[in-house]
Design a protein around this motif. Structure first.
Motif, PDB file in Angstrom:
ATOM      1  N   ILE A  24       0.854  -1.186   0.000  1.00 55.94           N
ATOM      2  CA  ILE A  24       0.000   0.000   0.000  1.00 55.94           C
ATOM      3  C   ILE A  24       0.890   1.236   0.000  1.00 55.94           C
ATOM      4  O   ILE A  24       2.038   1.183   0.438  1.00 55.94           O
ATOM      5  CB  ILE A  24      -0.969   0.027   1.212  1.00 55.94           C
ATOM      6  N   PRO A  25       0.385   2.366  -0.506  1.00 59.68           N
ATOM      7  CA  PRO A  25       1.192   3.586  -0.494  1.00 59.68           C
ATOM      8  C   PRO A  25       1.447   4.059   0.938  1.00 59.68           C
ATOM      9  O   PRO A  25       0.614   3.856   1.824  1.00 59.68           O
ATOM     10  CB  PRO A  25       0.328   4.609  -1.229  1.00 59.68           C
ATOM     11  N   ILE A  26       2.592   4.670   1.156  1.00 64.22           N
ATOM     12  CA  ILE A  26       2.879   5.260   2.466  1.00 64.22           C
ATOM     13  C   ILE A  26       1.858   6.370   2.698  1.00 64.22           C
ATOM     14  O   ILE A  26       1.666   7.231   1.838  1.00 64.22           O
ATOM     15  CB  ILE A  26       4.314   5.804   2.525  1.00 64.22           C
ATOM     16  N   PRO A  27       1.182   6.344   3.851  1.00 59.04           N
ATOM     17  CA  PRO A  27       0.110   7.326   4.078  1.00 59.04           C
ATOM     18  C   PRO A  27       0.646   8.734   4.325  1.00 59.04           C
ATOM     19  O   PRO A  27       1.735   8.915   4.859  1.00 59.04           O
ATOM     20  CB  PRO A  27      -0.599   6.795   5.322  1.00 59.04           C
ATOM     21  N   ASP A  28      -0.136   9.722   3.904  1.00 54.88           N
ATOM     22  CA  ASP A  28       0.147  11.102   4.279  1.00 54.88           C
ATOM     23  C   ASP A  28      -0.366  11.298   5.695  1.00 54.88           C
ATOM     24  O   ASP A  28      -1.348  10.675   6.104  1.00 54.88           O
ATOM     25  CB  ASP A  28      -0.578  12.075   3.342  1.00 54.88           C
ATOM     26  N   ILE A  29       0.298  12.157   6.461  1.00 55.46           N
ATOM     27  CA  ILE A  29      -0.149  12.407   7.826  1.00 55.46           C
ATOM     28  C   ILE A  29      -0.768  13.797   7.920  1.00 55.46           C
ATOM     29  O   ILE A  29      -0.444  14.688   7.139  1.00 55.46           O
ATOM     30  CB  ILE A  29       1.000  12.265   8.843  1.00 55.46           C
ATOM     31  N   ASN A  30      -1.679  13.942   8.891  1.00 51.57           N
ATOM     32  CA  ASN A  30      -2.240  15.272   9.126  1.00 51.57           C
ATOM     33  C   ASN A  30      -1.461  15.960  10.245  1.00 51.57           C
ATOM     34  O   ASN A  30      -0.475  15.418  10.750  1.00 51.57           O
ATOM     35  CB  ASN A  30      -3.748  15.203   9.409  1.00 51.57           C
ATOM     36  N   GLN A  32      -1.982  16.356  13.342  1.00 57.62           N
ATOM     37  CA  GLN A  32      -1.986  15.719  14.658  1.00 57.62           C
ATOM     38  C   GLN A  32      -1.419  14.296  14.650  1.00 57.62           C
ATOM     39  O   GLN A  32      -1.537  13.585  15.640  1.00 57.62           O
ATOM     40  CB  GLN A  32      -3.417  15.659  15.224  1.00 57.62           C
ATOM     41  N   GLU A  33      -0.810  13.876  13.566  1.00 54.63           N
ATOM     42  CA  GLU A  33      -0.337  12.498  13.454  1.00 54.63           C
ATOM     43  C   GLU A  33       1.184  12.405  13.369  1.00 54.63           C
ATOM     44  O   GLU A  33       1.870  13.385  13.082  1.00 54.63           O
ATOM     45  CB  GLU A  33      -0.945  11.835  12.224  1.00 54.63           C
ATOM     46  N   VAL A  78       6.621  14.047  11.529  1.00 50.55           N
ATOM     47  CA  VAL A  78       5.787  14.571  12.617  1.00 50.55           C
ATOM     48  C   VAL A  78       4.885  15.647  12.063  1.00 50.55           C
ATOM     49  O   VAL A  78       5.331  16.555  11.345  1.00 50.55           O
ATOM     50  CB  VAL A  78       6.679  15.142  13.750  1.00 50.55           C
ATOM     51  N   GLY A  79       3.586  15.575  12.388  1.00 54.78           N
ATOM     52  CA  GLY A  79       2.643  16.593  11.978  1.00 54.78           C
ATOM     53  C   GLY A  79       2.945  17.930  12.634  1.00 54.78           C
ATOM     54  O   GLY A  79       3.549  17.994  13.717  1.00 54.78           O
ATOM     55  N   SER A  81       1.265  20.022  14.361  1.00 56.60           N
ATOM     56  CA  SER A  81       0.720  20.302  15.687  1.00 56.60           C
ATOM     57  C   SER A  81       1.198  19.320  16.765  1.00 56.60           C
ATOM     58  O   SER A  81       0.799  19.444  17.917  1.00 56.60           O
ATOM     59  CB  SER A  81      -0.804  20.272  15.645  1.00 56.60           C
ATOM     60  N   VAL A  82       2.021  18.361  16.397  1.00 55.72           N
ATOM     61  CA  VAL A  82       2.488  17.365  17.366  1.00 55.72           C
ATOM     62  C   VAL A  82       3.572  17.969  18.246  1.00 55.72           C
ATOM     63  O   VAL A  82       4.536  18.550  17.760  1.00 55.72           O
ATOM     64  CB  VAL A  82       3.016  16.112  16.650  1.00 55.72           C
ATOM     65  N   VAL A  83       3.383  17.833  19.550  1.00 60.22           N
ATOM     66  CA  VAL A  83       4.379  18.307  20.514  1.00 60.22           C
ATOM     67  C   VAL A  83       5.119  17.090  21.064  1.00 60.22           C
ATOM     68  O   VAL A  83       4.507  16.133  21.516  1.00 60.22           O
ATOM     69  CB  VAL A  83       3.685  19.065  21.675  1.00 60.22           C
ATOM     70  N   TYR A  84       6.421  17.130  21.015  1.00 60.17           N
ATOM     71  CA  TYR A  84       7.210  16.020  21.534  1.00 60.17           C
ATOM     72  C   TYR A  84       8.449  16.511  22.218  1.00 60.17           C
ATOM     73  O   TYR A  84       8.804  17.652  22.153  1.00 60.17           O
ATOM     74  CB  TYR A  84       7.553  15.015  20.423  1.00 60.17           C
TER      75      TYR A  84
END
Length: 84
Positions: A24-30, A32-33, A78-79, A81-84
């Motif tokens: 399957i194709p590598i998914p795009d992230i939004n 928050q993902e 990393v999307g 809005s993701v805080v890490y």
């Protein structure tokens, strides 16, 4: 296009036989993902319960469903809005 291998569940199956491994194709992230490059994946009892439909009253999954609840890997993207 770059693809990845995935175990796909196309519908509930009491005998646990409806998994198909395919590219399957590598998914795009939004925003928050997080996209993780998986090195090792595992199968646990929850995966078997999902396949058989034992938890569909609690979590009604949409098909096709990419299976897998346990994995080891590294963060690839990393999307915004993701805080890490």
């Amino acid at each position: 296009m770059i693809y990845l291998k995935a175990a796909i569940l196309n519908g509930y199956d009491k005998k646990g036989c409806d998994l198909v491994v395919k590219d399957i194709p590598i998914p795009d992230i939004n925003d928050q993902e997080v996209l993780v490059k998986i090195h090792t994946a595992g199968v646990n009892p929850l995966d078997n319960m999902i396949i058989r439909g034992d938890v569909k009253m609690i979590v009604p999954y949409k098909f096709p469903l990419v299976m897998g609840n346990e994995f080891v890997g590294v963060i690839d993207k990393v999307g915004a809005s993701v805080v890490y």
